[in-house]
Design an enzyme around this catalytic site. Structure first.
Site, PDB file in Angstrom:
ATOM      1  N   LYS A 199       0.840  -1.198   0.000  1.00 10.37           N
ATOM      2  CA  LYS A 199       0.000   0.000   0.000  1.00 10.37           C
ATOM      3  C   LYS A 199       0.879   1.254   0.000  1.00 10.37           C
ATOM      4  O   LYS A 199       0.592   2.219  -0.707  1.00 10.37           O
ATOM      5  CB  LYS A 199      -0.935  -0.024   1.220  1.00 10.37           C
ATOM      6  CG  LYS A 199      -2.039  -1.075   1.075  1.00 10.37           C
ATOM      7  CD  LYS A 199      -2.734  -1.374   2.387  1.00 10.37           C
ATOM      8  CE  LYS A 199      -3.713  -2.537   2.221  1.00 10.37           C
ATOM      9  NZ  LYS A 199      -4.233  -3.041   3.503  1.00 10.37           N
ATOM     10  N   GLN A 204      -4.089  -1.732   9.937  1.00 13.23           N
ATOM     11  CA  GLN A 204      -4.014  -3.031   9.260  1.00 13.23           C
ATOM     12  C   GLN A 204      -4.662  -4.118  10.125  1.00 13.23           C
ATOM     13  O   GLN A 204      -4.336  -4.275  11.291  1.00 13.23           O
ATOM     14  CB  GLN A 204      -2.547  -3.381   8.949  1.00 13.23           C
ATOM     15  CG  GLN A 204      -2.368  -4.674   8.186  1.00 13.23           C
ATOM     16  CD  GLN A 204      -2.999  -4.669   6.790  1.00 13.23           C
ATOM     17  OE1 GLN A 204      -2.895  -3.691   6.056  1.00 13.23           O
ATOM     18  NE2 GLN A 204      -3.660  -5.752   6.430  1.00 13.23           N
ATOM     19  N   ASP A 228     -10.682   3.351   4.850  1.00 17.65           N
ATOM     20  CA  ASP A 228     -10.805   1.899   4.655  1.00 17.65           C
ATOM     21  C   ASP A 228     -12.205   1.404   5.037  1.00 17.65           C
ATOM     22  O   ASP A 228     -12.490   0.211   4.958  1.00 17.65           O
ATOM     23  CB  ASP A 228      -9.735   1.189   5.498  1.00 17.65           C
ATOM     24  CG  ASP A 228      -9.412  -0.212   4.976  1.00 17.65           C
ATOM     25  OD1 ASP A 228      -9.659  -0.455   3.782  1.00 17.65           O
ATOM     26  OD2 ASP A 228      -8.928  -1.041   5.756  1.00 17.65           O
TER      27      ASP A 228
END
Ligand code: NAP
Length: 280
Positions: A55, A99, A122
């Site tokens: 990413k 994450q 996200d």
């Protein structure tokens, strides 16, 4: 049985999304703004470290700044939330990605919900999830958004179709079920307690596999002509669908790799640029 199968090329879809972002990043630069994604990694899980690195590299290629925060596996929920709050307050940070998964002792839901809705690129907060269910999320979860972007890119009809989603996680199965429903599909969401899973899949026009088990979906479960989207990403670059076995039945299918994965990263970049523009 279909004779020709359309491979849904995620790399191509991702390239087009990123191409459209280039001009937007340049325009922000004329206003002195560099979109910035902060990524938090807790612990030293190698797969998670690889995802975070991928990413970060994707950000760099597009001129998006990426800030990486690495925390030890013993980090407490309170310490993690304090880091998130500091990033919430940093005006130069436009998106925050924690994450998944974090260490088991951490309250992941509390940590996700500490992310400001304006920076939840996200789509992991409870508020973002609810907005997505209503159909007006600024930043829907990236993998579900990627699946919808692939369907849209290839102009595959969704309205009136029977979509079967295998998996009901808060970041994937549930939000993609809501998105398909919001586009007028009739949706069946399956999970580990579903009775007669194969029976449900056999009636699907669209199959979304989000199970986390290698080659779980079998060829003889697939209705001839069905569209298959494989979100799975298991060790050895293997999806949740037995690709070879499903080939003769599907009319269109995402491969693994180069299917849903690259589009997920492209959606994350898009959301970060969106967030930077919204802040401006
Ligand atoms: P997850 O949180 O582990 O959820 C898996 C889901 O599958 C659960 O809802 C579970 O049901 C269901 N399930 C497990 N075994 C099943 C069975 N035998 N029959 C029916 N359902 C079953 O996983 P996730 O985070 O959603 O990820 C799913 C897959 O997508 C993984 O392969 C992951 O690596 C991949 N992924 C890919 C991307 C990408 O960018 N391509 C991003 C995120 C995830 P219960 O709810 O009943 O336990």
């Amino acid at each position: 049985m279909e004779s020709r199968m359309l491979i849904l090329d995620g790399s191509r879809v991702a390239a087009e999304i990123k191409e459209r972002l280039e001009g937007r990043v340049e325009k922000l630069a004329t206003h002195g703004i560099v979109p910035c994604l902060a990524t938090i990694l807790v612990g030293d899980d190698p797969a998670s470290a690889t995802y975070v690195r991928m990413k970060g590299n994707a950000c760099k290629r597009l001129g998006i700044r990426s800030v990486r925060v690495d925390l030890p596996s013993g980090t407490t929920t309170e310490e993690l939330i304090a880091v998130i709050q500091a990033l919430n307050e940093d005006p130069d940070v436009h998106g925050i990605l924690l994450q998944h998964p974090v260490s088991r002792h951490i309250d992941e839901r509390a940590a996700f919900d500490a992310i400001s809705i304006d920076k939840d690129v996200d789509g992991v907060t409870t508020q973002g999830f609810a907005q997505n269910a209503f159909g007006f999320a600024a930043f829907p979860s990236c993998t579900p958004a990627a699946i919808m972007a692939i369907l849209d890119y290839y102009k595959l009809p969704v309205a009136g179709k029977h979509a079967v989603v295998i998996g009901r996680s808060p970041i994937l199965g549930k939000p993609v079920s809501a998105m398909l429903l919001n586009q007028d599909a009739t949706v069946t969401t399956c999970h580990s307690k579903t009775v007669g899973l194969e029976h449900h899949v056999r009636s699907a026009d669209i199959v979304v596999a989000a199970v986390g088990r290698s080659k779980f979906v079998q060829g003889d479960w697939i209705k001839p002509g069905a569209v298959i989207l494989d979100a799975g990403y298991n060790p050895g670059n293997v999806g949740d669908v037995d690709y070879e076995a499903c080939l003769p039945y599907a009319s269109a299918m995402t491969p693994v790799p180069a299917g849903v994965g690259p589009v997920t990263i492209a959606m994350l970049l898009k959301h970060t640029v969106d967030a930077a523009e919204r802040r401006r």
